[in-house]
Design a protein around this motif. Structure first.
Motif, PDB file in Angstrom:
ATOM      1  N   PRO A  76       0.828  -1.211   0.000  1.00 57.75           N
ATOM      2  CA  PRO A  76       0.000   0.000   0.000  1.00 57.75           C
ATOM      3  C   PRO A  76       0.857   1.253   0.000  1.00 57.75           C
ATOM      4  O   PRO A  76       1.893   1.313   0.673  1.00 57.75           O
ATOM      5  N   SER A  77       0.445   2.242  -0.787  1.00 61.24           N
ATOM      6  CA  SER A  77       1.205   3.482  -0.864  1.00 61.24           C
ATOM      7  C   SER A  77       0.789   4.415   0.269  1.00 61.24           C
ATOM      8  O   SER A  77      -0.195   4.188   0.964  1.00 61.24           O
ATOM      9  N   GLY A  78       1.539   5.473   0.430  1.00 60.64           N
ATOM     10  CA  GLY A  78       1.184   6.483   1.417  1.00 60.64           C
ATOM     11  C   GLY A  78       2.010   6.386   2.687  1.00 60.64           C
ATOM     12  O   GLY A  78       2.612   5.356   2.997  1.00 60.64           O
ATOM     13  N   VAL A  79       2.014   7.479   3.415  1.00 57.97           N
ATOM     14  CA  VAL A  79       2.751   7.577   4.682  1.00 57.97           C
ATOM     15  C   VAL A  79       1.838   7.180   5.836  1.00 57.97           C
ATOM     16  O   VAL A  79       0.743   7.732   5.999  1.00 57.97           O
ATOM     17  N   LEU A  80       2.272   6.208   6.613  1.00 53.54           N
ATOM     18  CA  LEU A  80       1.478   5.691   7.720  1.00 53.54           C
ATOM     19  C   LEU A  80       1.429   6.707   8.858  1.00 53.54           C
ATOM     20  O   LEU A  80       2.461   7.239   9.282  1.00 53.54           O
TER      21      LEU A  80
END
Length: 624
Positions: A73-77
């Motif tokens: 999954p992409s994006g910053v957690l």
């Protein structure tokens, strides 16, 4: 029909696609056996060969989809310790929605919010839930509006909309791959029509699911807040599109890009600087355009539907939504680091980026003017001094014929002013007499040594008048702009800044097959196979494979400014002969059987080269 039944029908149709594909193979196999039994050997061989082709096509498509990797999954957690108030809001809304809280919240670089769920056993067993929030979306909403958006997304969970997501996604990918693999035969055509039916039903299901999720949005945040959040989306979408095209892309082709901390910080500056423009977009009617293929109802339809939905509470928290994420700039910078493909581009702050990119842009425009001036003067290279000498001697029209051949000298005056102003700006920055600074309320500004804006357009107008050229030279010297620094840099035109306006597959260029991509500034000529099938898809892949300037460098490129004269023998299919300034001739011959990127690509090609047809050419065919 309820949404659940619609979703079930969608899944059944998905399964029916493969039943139909299998039935086609079985039917063709039976036809082959029948042909052999009737001792029709030739027909049996044809049926058998076709059956094998179809079966292999289906297997290859399914194998490719099955082998496709599941990307992380992409994006910053964003953990609960990073944004406790955001997570607290999500927990509260999950209780209202009577659903399980997402396992993860991730920030992404879109004007959007979305949810996903990793399910098993055809969606019967739930898995990891993820909530994705777009950084530009968070920047443009209030806390109350973001609460409405969060409630909408959690509504998808509460209605189990995400349960079949992985299944339908994989199924749709396999369906598209199968149709693509079998294009050009009757089975492929049949499966394509079935796929259209499936996509129509699937889109209708999705639209209904969006309205169901809106019900929770209204209930949790209030009707007025939910409607205002929806109305904000077109404004934010327009602002983000403008920002990426006019600011982020400003130096992209020049090898520079905003540094990660500045990517989203710049968007925040824009939202504040263009507040009046955004207010005007919000004040207009919400977009009502909608296609039967759309997965979402129009904004206007959703806003209207909310009038009939019940509300339990009304949220009035007008704080900026970024308040829910402490340290928001640092989180946004991490998103830029992850999702912006910088390549080898230098990462600069906005002032440094504009100061480097704008002179390069002006220089490219100036080089176009200088090349035309050099040809008119009969010299290998032109410069600003050459342009001023040509104007003084009354030979500006010879430059105009190269730059804007479709207009008379009087009609082309504003175009020539634009070229000349760019040359003067490039000379000003090269002399150190001016520099560029970023503006968030309008175009970038050229400023002089004293920091005040320096508008060189009036001087450019004077430079095109033979009676005031000497005055221009004196004024340039007074400003500290050295004419000697205004020289040509690029000997040949590039495709930088070109836009695709058409494309023709399998054009014979001097008898050799080429795919021709028609730009607004020239033609990209890419060698291609002789086979005409799949030409449109090949053109689309070519255009999407790399930036336009890279395609032009990799393949052949003919800038329109290189053309000395044109003979148009036919408009459709296009047949033209180009004579370049260096004496080279190119013959382009399109055929009826070849495919086009757009239906009017022949006419578009002819329209772009027709201005170079000389009046004395007896074979000239006017472009229609």
């Amino acid at each position: 029909m309820t949404t659940t039944l619609r979703a079930a029908l969608s899944v059944l149709l998905l399964g029916g696609f493969y039943v139909l594909a299998l039935g086609a193979v079985v039917g063709l196999g039976a036809a082959t056996v029948w042909a052999f039994s009737e001792q029709s050997g030739g027909r049996a061989v044809q049926f058998g060969f076709f059956t094998v082709v179809v079966a292999i096509g289906i297997v290859v498509a399914l194998w490719r989809v099955a082998r496709a990797e599941n990307h992380a999954p992409s994006g910053v957690l964003i953990g609960q310790q990073d944004a406790p108030e955001l997570w607290e809001t999500v927990h509260e809304l999950a209780q209202v929605a009577d659903t399980r809280v997402p396992d993860e919240i991730r920030l992404v670089a879109d004007v959007n919010a979305a949810v996903s769920e990793d399910t098993r056993l055809l969606g019967l067993v739930g898995g990891t839930r993820r909530l994705f929030l777009g950084v530009p979306l968070v920047q443009g909403l209030s806390v109350a509006q973001l609460r409405s958006v969060l409630a909408h997304e959690l509504g998808h969970y509460s209605r189990a909309h995400t349960r079949l997501g992985p299944l339908t996604y994989r199924g749709r990918e396999a369906m598209v791959a199968t149709v693509a693999q079998l294009q050009g035969n009757v089975v492929g055509w049949l499966l394509k029509q079935y796929a259209k039916l499936y996509l129509l039903v699937s889109a209708a299901v999705n639209r209904r699911q969006e309205l169901e999720a809106d019900e929770l949005s209204v209930r949790a945040a209030g009707r007025a807040t939910a409607q205002s959040a929806l109305r904000e989306l077109p404004a934010l979408d327009a602002a983000w599109g403008f920002y990426t095209s006019q600011y982020v892309a400003l130096g992209w082709d020049h090898g520079v890009a905003p540094a990660p901390p500045d990517v989203f910080a710049g968007f925040g500056h824009l939202l504040r600087g263009r507040a009046q423009d955004l207010a005007e977009i919000r004040a207009g009617s919400p977009p009502a355009e909608q296609s039967r293929w759309d997965s979402h109802p129009s904004i206007a339809a959703r806003v209207a539907a909310m009038d009939g939905m019940s509300e339990d509470a009304s949220s009035t928290d007008d704080r900026p939504a970024t308040d829910l994420l402490p340290g928001f700039p640092a989180h946004a910078a991490r998103v830029a680091e992850e999702q912006v493909d910088y390549g080898t581009r230098a990462q600069l702050g906005w002032d440094a980026l504009v100061a480097r990119a704008m002179p390069q842009h002006d220089q490219r425009v100036a080089d176009t003017l200088y090349r035309a001036a050099g040809r008119a003067a009969g010299t290998a290279r032109g410069d600003l001094a050459t342009v001023l000498q040509l104007v003084e001697s009354g030979r500006l029209d010879s430059v105009r014929r190269d730059l804007v051949p479709n207009l008379s000298l009087g009609e082309a005056h504003e175009e020539l002013v634009g070229f000349t102003a760019a040359a003067l700006r490039a000379a000003a920055t090269a002399s150190g007499a001016a520099t560029w600074r970023v503006s968030w309320t309008g175009p970038s500004e050229l400023v002089g040594r004293d920091g005040t804006e320096l508008d060189l357009e009036p001087l450019a107008r004077l430079a095109l008048d033979p009676t005031t050229v000497s005055e221009v030279r004196a004024h340039l010297a007074h400003l500290g702009i050295d004419v000697a620094t205004a020289t040509q840099v690029a000997a040949e035109a590039s495709a930088h800044g070109g836009e695709v306006v058409g494309g023709l597959a399998n054009v014979k260029v001097d008898g050799v097959p080429h795919d021709v991509v028609v730009l607004d500034i020239g033609l990209v000529l890419a060698p291609c196979p002789k086979k005409t099938e799949g030409g449109k898809a090949r053109l689309a892949r070519l255009v999407q494979s790399a930036p336009i300037d890279q395609l032009a460098r990799t393949h052949g490129f003919v800038a329109y400014e290189q053309i000395a004269s044109v003979a148009v023998h036919k408009v459709s299919p296009a047949r033209v002969e180009l004579t370049l300034h260096d004496g080279t001739t190119l013959t382009l011959h399109a055929t009826w059987s070849a495919e086009r990127l757009t239906k009017d690509s022949d006419q578009v090609l002819v329209a772009h080269v027709a201005p170079y047809v000389r009046d004395e050419d007896p074979d000239a065919v006017p472009a229609r």
